[in-house]
Design an enzyme around this catalytic site. Structure first.
Site: not given
Lengths: 165, 165
Positions: A8, A68, A140
């Site tokens: 991420d 992502e 996170d």
């Protein structure tokens, strides 16, 4: 047995998570954490992300990675900064020949929480439950584990489809 | 004698240029070119940029690098792609401990052409004249050389200021 690296990326903090897949339905969290970046120099901050992810890859030897997909409607300057962090992270994964899968934020939340618009705290709690962790991971790191878990599910599905054909 | 690496990153083509600075006013083009990226896989394309720039750095041993500042008003998806290419390029420079200076597009054009809103072809022709090249370089390479030359001028100015104090 395969290990999946979820990433991420962010210009301030980059989350990571490693999930081990045993059999078809057993998923274990092997490692997770977040990489804070320090200093004013952008290229040095990007190098910190890059080096830290290389250390994670060398330590835990994942076979695949997932990230992502980003859909930003506004603020191109934010998109540029996020892009730079993604670039530093993707080069680390590609340098170790890891195939990188991409999933939309909605698909990741649907896969993990069952609801595409779930809040960050819901993702943290579901990750804790699904991976049987003693406590909820930092936000996170939880996002990175959710990305990795989403890839585990869809990867399993693809493998099952392949077996049936 | 110092060598400056100018980089003009892009997701499709990344321009680069190396300028050698001898004395205070002699600038020579040592190398220039553009790195095309191939294939559909984003992380592999970013790795191509990263590896090609490392090859340029290892071959020509620059001591400093410069890049264009980006101000995008619209289209966050374009900003994200450009950011990823910048991330791959900046990590290559930072990995060899090159300090990276940033200049606005207006400052670069003003330094090279004398006019902040100059067209790409004007930049190509001025680079050819200023660096006494047999022919105008390809557009992305010319932009990279313009970034490097802009840094040469401003760096020289900073050095002179430092000498006077």
């Amino acid at each position: 047995m395969t290990r999946i690296l979820g990433i991420d990326p962010g210009s301030i903090r980059t989350g990571y998570g490693i999930i081990e897949v045993s059999g078809t339905t057993r998923f274990t969290c092997v490692a997770h954490g977040h990489i804070p970046t320090r200093g004013k120099d952008t290229s040095q901050r990007l190098l910190q992300i890059h080096h830290a992810l290389i250390e994670v890859i060398q330590s835990y030897q994942p076979g695949e990675a997932a990230i992502e997909q980003v859909f930003l409607k506004n603020n191109p300057q934010t998109a540029l900064k996020l892009g730079q962090a993604r670039g530093a992270a993707l080069v680390a994964a590609a340098g170790y020949a890891l195939p990188v899968a991409e999933y939309s934020p909605r698909k990741i939340k649907q896969s993990v929480v069952g609801y595409g618009a779930a809040a960050k705290t819901q993702v943290q709690q579901m990750i804790r439950t699904l991976l049987k962790m003693p406590e909820a991971p930092q936000a996170d790191a939880a996002d990175a584990l959710a990305i990795a878990l989403c890839h585990c599910y869809h990867r399993q599905f693809s493998l099952k489809i392949a077996e049936c054909v």
